[in-house]
Design an enzyme around this catalytic site. Structure first.
Site, PDB file in Angstrom:
ATOM      1  N   HIS A  59      -3.133   4.262   2.952  1.00  0.00           N
ATOM      2  CA  HIS A  59      -3.912   5.167   2.093  1.00  0.00           C
ATOM      3  C   HIS A  59      -4.987   4.328   1.398  1.00  0.00           C
ATOM      4  O   HIS A  59      -5.092   3.109   1.647  1.00  0.00           O
ATOM      5  CB  HIS A  59      -3.001   5.885   1.093  1.00  0.00           C
ATOM      6  CG  HIS A  59      -2.100   4.956   0.319  1.00  0.00           C
ATOM      7  ND1 HIS A  59      -2.580   4.021  -0.566  1.00  0.00           N
ATOM      8  CD2 HIS A  59      -0.747   4.781   0.344  1.00  0.00           C
ATOM      9  CE1 HIS A  59      -1.571   3.347  -1.086  1.00  0.00           C
ATOM     10  NE2 HIS A  59      -0.448   3.777  -0.547  1.00  0.00           N
ATOM     11  N   GLY A  61      -5.224   3.047  -1.428  1.00  0.00           N
ATOM     12  CA  GLY A  61      -4.731   1.872  -2.167  1.00  0.00           C
ATOM     13  C   GLY A  61      -4.684   0.659  -1.249  1.00  0.00           C
ATOM     14  O   GLY A  61      -5.199  -0.422  -1.582  1.00  0.00           O
ATOM     15  N   HIS A  62      -4.064   0.829  -0.066  1.00  0.00           N
ATOM     16  CA  HIS A  62      -4.033  -0.271   0.906  1.00  0.00           C
ATOM     17  C   HIS A  62      -5.460  -0.691   1.276  1.00  0.00           C
ATOM     18  O   HIS A  62      -5.768  -1.874   1.396  1.00  0.00           O
ATOM     19  CB  HIS A  62      -3.333   0.174   2.197  1.00  0.00           C
ATOM     20  CG  HIS A  62      -1.894   0.546   2.039  1.00  0.00           C
ATOM     21  ND1 HIS A  62      -1.426   1.823   2.240  1.00  0.00           N
ATOM     22  CD2 HIS A  62      -0.808  -0.199   1.726  1.00  0.00           C
ATOM     23  CE1 HIS A  62      -0.120   1.858   2.064  1.00  0.00           C
ATOM     24  NE2 HIS A  62       0.291   0.637   1.750  1.00  0.00           N
ATOM     25  N   GLY A 189      -0.968  -5.289  -4.391  1.00  0.00           N
ATOM     26  CA  GLY A 189      -1.407  -4.263  -5.334  1.00  0.00           C
ATOM     27  C   GLY A 189      -0.710  -4.369  -6.686  1.00  0.00           C
ATOM     28  O   GLY A 189       0.488  -4.677  -6.758  1.00  0.00           O
ATOM     29  N   GLN A 190      -1.459  -4.073  -7.737  1.00  0.00           N
ATOM     30  CA  GLN A 190      -0.867  -3.984  -9.077  1.00  0.00           C
ATOM     31  C   GLN A 190       0.183  -2.877  -9.121  1.00  0.00           C
ATOM     32  O   GLN A 190       1.112  -2.915  -9.924  1.00  0.00           O
ATOM     33  CB  GLN A 190      -1.961  -3.682 -10.116  1.00  0.00           C
ATOM     34  CG  GLN A 190      -1.405  -3.610 -11.539  1.00  0.00           C
ATOM     35  CD  GLN A 190      -2.369  -3.011 -12.537  1.00  0.00           C
ATOM     36  OE1 GLN A 190      -3.572  -2.977 -12.301  1.00  0.00           O
ATOM     37  NE2 GLN A 190      -1.848  -2.537 -13.654  1.00  0.00           N
ATOM     38  N   ASP A 192       2.666  -2.467  -7.466  1.00  0.00           N
ATOM     39  CA  ASP A 192       3.986  -3.112  -7.406  1.00  0.00           C
ATOM     40  C   ASP A 192       3.877  -4.436  -8.161  1.00  0.00           C
ATOM     41  O   ASP A 192       3.978  -5.518  -7.569  1.00  0.00           O
ATOM     42  CB  ASP A 192       4.390  -3.331  -5.950  1.00  0.00           C
ATOM     43  CG  ASP A 192       4.420  -2.032  -5.173  1.00  0.00           C
ATOM     44  OD1 ASP A 192       5.398  -1.290  -5.295  1.00  0.00           O
ATOM     45  OD2 ASP A 192       3.423  -1.720  -4.476  1.00  0.00           O
TER      46      ASP A 192
HETATM   47  P1  AMP Z   1       3.407  -0.982   0.910  1.00  0.00           P
HETATM   48  O1  AMP Z   1       2.875  -0.556   2.228  1.00  0.00           O
HETATM   49  O2  AMP Z   1       3.827   0.160   0.045  1.00  0.00           O
HETATM   50  O3  AMP Z   1       4.432  -2.073   1.028  1.00  0.00           O
HETATM   51  O4  AMP Z   1       2.190  -1.634   0.130  1.00  0.00           O
HETATM   52  C1  AMP Z   1       1.440  -2.677   0.685  1.00  0.00           C
HETATM   53  C2  AMP Z   1       0.558  -3.262  -0.385  1.00  0.00           C
HETATM   54  O5  AMP Z   1      -0.323  -2.254  -0.869  1.00  0.00           O
HETATM   55  C3  AMP Z   1       1.354  -3.772  -1.609  1.00  0.00           C
HETATM   56  O6  AMP Z   1       0.775  -4.979  -2.065  1.00  0.00           O
HETATM   57  C4  AMP Z   1       1.178  -2.662  -2.597  1.00  0.00           C
HETATM   58  O7  AMP Z   1       1.290  -3.070  -3.949  1.00  0.00           O
HETATM   59  C5  AMP Z   1      -0.239  -2.211  -2.280  1.00  0.00           C
HETATM   60  N1  AMP Z   1      -0.461  -0.841  -2.776  1.00  0.00           N
HETATM   61  C6  AMP Z   1       0.316   0.241  -2.562  1.00  0.00           C
HETATM   62  N2  AMP Z   1      -0.176   1.308  -3.240  1.00  0.00           N
HETATM   63  C7  AMP Z   1      -1.283   0.871  -3.891  1.00  0.00           C
HETATM   64  C8  AMP Z   1      -2.226   1.489  -4.758  1.00  0.00           C
HETATM   65  N3  AMP Z   1      -2.141   2.777  -5.106  1.00  0.00           N
HETATM   66  N4  AMP Z   1      -3.238   0.745  -5.244  1.00  0.00           N
HETATM   67  C9  AMP Z   1      -3.361  -0.583  -4.913  1.00  0.00           C
HETATM   68  N5  AMP Z   1      -2.494  -1.213  -4.094  1.00  0.00           N
HETATM   69  C10 AMP Z   1      -1.460  -0.509  -3.590  1.00  0.00           C
END
Ligand code: AMP
Length: 348
Positions: A59, A61-62, A189-190, A192
């Site tokens: 999404h 964020g990623h 990402g912040q 997490d």
């Molecule tokens: P995940 O796929 O959920 O493991 O996330 C992968 C990376 O994307 C991690 O470093 C997360 O912290 C970051 N991330 C997930 N959601 C967001 C967001 N809304 N904004 C910024 N970074 C994000």
């Protein structure tokens, strides 16, 4: 328990065969060996490599992490790996969204212009569970065999209280990913925040050369522009009705943040936040949505220690404070946080 352990071992044998991959203009590297060959070439050419580790279901964020990496590195690699070790046996490993074709389309559309050059993602790393866990993997920690990495003293607070084996799984898989990918810079990402700070500490404590701790970057949370909900792959689990109430957590954190900057004590800030959740909970129940607060807390961003009840922003001093929480909306667990204080000390 036995059923879940068996399920984890089934995943062990599900590796990505090249013929089952969607078409992609970005090279897809499905084994550590093929990735290492790609990485050696980048080393030989002296090119910087930015790394964005994900579990997919991409999404915005990623993609904000990808944009940052493209701007700061000659080459950018994104990994997609749904890591069994960070899911407890009762958690959502089997149902976690897997959307590879859509992920690749989103990633392919990303580009950043630096000087004359248009930069796009250079590779997607899609390792198999077998490659990542050569000794096998069980979600049941007591049944695990082989090498695991543990972060002592920093993994039991905040998210670690509710998910006691989560950070062991995260720190282990990111160690493996860093050993394979050997990035110059890595982006987290912040959203997490505890995870990102832990991983920066991992690189510092274990003297990682790729990336060095100072090259672990934390990028601000991307939110829905309309209601502030932090974007998350797990938001896909929310029904339309549940989605309406999901921003309650961020709203509660904002109330606490404002009370904190008005000099109120931590206890008062938390009470105000909880009151916001309680109010939304009543509305949600009328609409048939079950909401349950897991926690809202304020922690020191260096030690993760819970702040004293009477602490306030004058007493907290220079160290930024993490105001964070987790909220169940129906069967979906949402997390969010706000960092108060000198943000630049940690978000960089
Ligand atoms: P995940 O796929 O959920 O493991 O996330 C992968 C990376 O994307 C991690 O470093 C997360 O912290 C970051 N991330 C997930 N959601 C967001 C967001 N809304 N904004 C910024 N970074 C994000």
């Amino acid at each position: 328990m036995r059923r879940c352990v068996t399920k984890a071992y089934i995943f062990l044998h599900r590796s990505m065969s090249t013929s089952s991959l969607p078409p992609s203009p970005i090279p897809l590297l499905t084994s550590v060996a093929s990735y290492r060959r790609w990485r050696q070439k980048a080393f030989d050419e002296g090119k910087s490599v930015g790394f964005v580790p994900t579990m997919g279901a991409l999404h915005d964020g990623h993609l904000s992490l990808v944009q940052r990496s493209l701007a700061e590195n000659e080459l950018t690699v994104l990994s997609i790996f749904v890591n069994p070790a960070q899911f407890a046996p009762h958690e959502d490993l089997a149902t976690y969204p897997r959307t590879l074709p859509g992920d690749l389309e989103l990633l392919t559309a990303q580009q950043v212009t630096v000087g004359e050059a248009v930069r796009k993602a250079s590779a997607v790393f899609l390792p198999s569970v077998q490659d990542m866990y050569p000794s096998g993997i069980s979600q049941d920690v007591s049944a695990q065999k082989g090498a695991f990495v543990e972060m002592k003293g920093y993994g039991h607070q905040m998210e670690g209280t509710s998910r006691p084996t989560f950070f062991r799984g995260v720190v282990t898989v990111v160690t493996k990913l860093f050993n394979a990918v050997q990035p110059t810079n890595a982006y987290f990402g912040q959203k997490d925040i505890q995870q990102a700070l832990l991983l920066r500490r991992l690189c510092k404590d274990l003297l990682f050369p790729h990336p060095e701790a100072d090259h672990v970057h934390i990028v601000a949370t991307t939110r829905d522009p309309n209601d502030g909900l932090a974007l998350s792959s797990r938001n896909a689990y929310l029904s339309a009705n549940e989605r309406k109430f999901a921003p309650a957590l961020y709203k509660a954190l904002q109330y606490a943040e404002s009370a904190w900057s008005n000099g109120e004590s931590k206890d008062r800030c938390i009470s105000k936040a909880v009151a916001v959740i309680d109010e939304v909970k009543v509305q949600a129940a009328i609409d048939g949505v079950d909401m349950r607060l897991d926690y809202i807390e304020m922690n020191d961003s260096e030690t993760f220690d819970v702040l004293d009840a009477s602490s306030n922003h004058q007493l907290a001093g220079d160290i930024p404070v993490i105001l964070s929480g987790a909220l169940w909306v129906g069967k979906t667990r949402l997390i969010d946080n706000i960092v108060v204080g000198d943000l630049k000390r940690i978000i960089r």
